[in-house]
Design a protein around this motif. Structure first.
Motif, mmCIF file in Angstrom:
data_model
loop_
_atom_site.group_PDB
_atom_site.id
_atom_site.type_symbol
_atom_site.label_atom_id
_atom_site.label_comp_id
_atom_site.label_asym_id
_atom_site.label_seq_id
_atom_site.Cartn_x
_atom_site.Cartn_y
_atom_site.Cartn_z
ATOM 1 N N CYS A 15 -16.521 7.133 -0.713
ATOM 2 C CA CYS A 15 -15.185 7.091 -0.126
ATOM 3 C C CYS A 15 -14.231 7.751 -1.125
ATOM 4 O O CYS A 15 -14.623 8.061 -2.253
ATOM 5 C CB CYS A 15 -14.766 5.663 0.200
ATOM 6 N N GLU A 16 -12.998 7.953 -0.696
ATOM 7 C CA GLU A 16 -12.036 8.682 -1.538
ATOM 8 C C GLU A 16 -10.711 7.953 -1.556
ATOM 9 O O GLU A 16 -10.294 7.377 -0.552
ATOM 10 C CB GLU A 16 -11.776 10.079 -0.958
ATOM 11 N N SER A 17 -10.045 8.014 -2.674
ATOM 12 C CA SER A 17 -8.710 7.425 -2.744
ATOM 13 C C SER A 17 -7.870 8.117 -3.797
ATOM 14 O O SER A 17 -8.361 8.480 -4.868
ATOM 15 C CB SER A 17 -8.807 5.935 -3.087
ATOM 16 N N GLY A 18 -6.602 8.252 -3.471
ATOM 17 C CA GLY A 18 -5.617 8.701 -4.447
ATOM 18 C C GLY A 18 -4.578 7.611 -4.625
ATOM 19 O O GLY A 18 -4.546 6.891 -5.622
ATOM 20 N N ARG A 19 -3.746 7.444 -3.587
ATOM 21 C CA ARG A 19 -2.568 6.569 -3.725
ATOM 22 C C ARG A 19 -2.912 5.120 -4.063
ATOM 23 O O ARG A 19 -2.205 4.480 -4.831
ATOM 24 C CB ARG A 19 -1.717 6.641 -2.453
ATOM 25 N N TYR A 20 -3.980 4.575 -3.471
ATOM 26 C CA TYR A 20 -4.290 3.170 -3.732
ATOM 27 C C TYR A 20 -4.537 2.946 -5.230
ATOM 28 O O TYR A 20 -4.168 1.909 -5.790
ATOM 29 C CB TYR A 20 -5.530 2.755 -2.926
ATOM 30 N N ALA A 38 1.600 7.759 -7.538
ATOM 31 C CA ALA A 38 0.880 8.771 -6.748
ATOM 32 C C ALA A 38 1.894 9.677 -6.070
ATOM 33 O O ALA A 38 2.913 9.199 -5.559
ATOM 34 C CB ALA A 38 0.016 8.089 -5.681
ATOM 35 N N TYR A 39 1.597 10.950 -6.044
ATOM 36 C CA TYR A 39 2.469 11.939 -5.382
ATOM 37 C C TYR A 39 3.908 11.839 -5.892
ATOM 38 O O TYR A 39 4.858 11.967 -5.138
ATOM 39 C CB TYR A 39 2.394 11.799 -3.849
ATOM 40 N N GLY A 40 4.038 11.566 -7.171
ATOM 41 C CA GLY A 40 5.349 11.542 -7.806
ATOM 42 C C GLY A 40 5.619 12.927 -8.371
ATOM 43 O O GLY A 40 5.927 13.866 -7.633
#
Ligand SMILES: Cc1ncc(COP(=O)(O)O)c(C=O)c1O
Length: 412
Positions: free
Chosen positions: A272-277, A370-372
């Motif tokens: 699975c994949e995650s960035g923001r979490y 994340a995404y800052g």
């Protein structure tokens, strides 16, 4: 500065100035632990480097008890990941617009797993691999026709640059199989980001796993690795809590048992994949208030950080559901919170409840790990990038600033 005070927001702002991104590496490690606990044992977790490529954040992801692998989409992300210590052979290289030069760089760096988003993308990867006398593993990214009913930021089930339309896969399979230099080893799904709640996430994964099993039957594709994507949620520039998923693990196990009975023995391996979490709640943006003014009955709080420091997405017309924190102070009214740039687009939030602020105050925008900075219009109007500070407990781990250099002439 002594003890606790060394890493207090006020002390850091005093020492390094504002705007300042503050990353708490203990929180990164806590969310990593929570995510690994939320998914079944044996799952591979790919960290989406685009969410935050800061070197200390990356090191946190690839070290420790639970190690993420890196999901990268550019040469810059690849080198950031390799420099931080991610294993080159375990990186997953994704993206709908890979250039030949990028694929060459990736293959030469030792990347051996790509997500192919179309037949032509696969051919490009294959041509590079062949020219370098290697065969690389490729997941076929699927744009699934039948999305589940859940909401979030949807990237599938619609016409899209991402993936091969699922209804065309059977007809394309022979051509995909024939691409020299590549070996198809599985499927990649990434149907949505930031699922609304745990139930929505579960339904999306159930749908994905069922579709993957059906496509495998229909196409005969060898599936050694099944990447079911993400959707793990986190608050963005707003208050709130990162969800802790309590039912997900069991639901995923049941679904996988039903559709891929060999998965517990690694046939296929599930990813699975995650960035923001993994990073959102570990980051804060500490900003200075440059000015406060009234205009035709509206109050404007003008910060020293705008869309050049936070929210390229805001610049693209999506306003942030932003909150401002000022310790121990109650909201005294609402204001438009804007940045210092000479454009009306430099709006971080409209009608944001704010305390009674004045020039020289410091405010904090929470949950922007994340995404800052990475999703911001950094070059726009030529201000220096915010300082980025990483802390672990009471220790200041690093303080740095992304540096622009002036453009240089190309040619001879
Ligand atoms: C292929 C892929 N993987 C992972 C991610 C990370 O998404 P999130 O940060 O919502 O977990 C994205 C985001 O766009 C993506 O496109």
């Amino acid at each position: 500065l002594d003890g606790d005070d060394r890493v207090s927001r006020a002390a850091l702002a005093e020492r390094f100035g504002t705007p300042l991104y503050l990353y708490d590496l203990d929180r990164v490690s806590a969310s990593k632990r929570d995510l690994f606990e939320a998914v079944p044992d044996g799952f591979l977790v790919y960290y989406a480097v685009k969410a935050n490529p800061h070197p200390d954040v990356l090191r946190e992801m690839c070290g420790g008890d639970h190690s993420c692998r890196a999901e990268v989409s550019s040469t810059g992300e690849l080198h950031a990941a390799l420099d931080a210590g991610f294993s080159r052979s375990e990186c997953l290289y994704t993206g709908p617009g890979k250039t030949t030069a990028e694929v060459v760089e990736a293959v030469e760096c030792g990347v051996r797993l790509f997500s192919a988003e179309s037949l032509s993308d696969l051919c490009r990867i294959g041509a590079v691999a062949t020219s370098r006398h290697v065969v690389v593993d490729c997941l076929i990214r699927i744009n699934n026709a039948a999305a589940s009913a859940s909401t979030g930021i949807r990237m599938t089930g619609i016409p899209s640059q991402f993936g091969i339309d699922s209804e065309t896969l059977v007809g394309t399979m022979a051509e995909l199989n024939a691409v020299a230099g590549t070996r198809i080893t599985g499927m990649h799904f990434f149907p949505l980001s930031n699922a609304q709640d745990e139930q929505a996430l579960i339904e999306e994964f159930r749908n994905t796993v069922a579709v993957a099993a059906r496509l495998q039957r229909e196409t005969g594709m060898p599936v050694q690795l099944l990447d079911i994507g993400g959707g793990f949620a986190a608050p963005y520039a707003a208050s709130g809590e990162r969800p802790v998923y309590r039912r997900l693990r069991e639901e995923l196990e049941d679904t996988l048992d039903a559709h891929f009975p060999g998965w517990r023995d690694g046939q296929p391996r599930i990813a699975c994949e995650s960035g923001r979490y993994l990073v959102a709640d570990a980051g804060q943006l500490v900003c200075g208030v440059g000015n406060v003014k009234e205009s035709r009955g509206r109050r404007f709080v003008i910060l020293d950080a705008g869309i050049n420091a936070l929210g390229g997405l805001s610049g693209l017309g999506r306003l942030l559901p932003m909150t401002v924190e000022l310790a121990g102070t109650r909201a005294a009214g609402v204001a438009s919170v804007v940045g210092p740039l000479c454009t009306t687009g430099d709006l971080l939030g409209r009608a944001v409840p704010v305390p009674d602020l004045g020039s020289g105050d410091t405010v904090v925008i929470p949950h922007v790990g994340a995404y800052g900075l990475t999703a911001s219009l950094l070059a726009f109007l030529g201000r220096p990038a915010p300082v980025e500070v990483a802390v672990r407990g009471d220790d200041l781990v690093s303080a740095s600033r992304v540096q622009f250099t002036r453009s240089y002439q190309l040619g001879d």
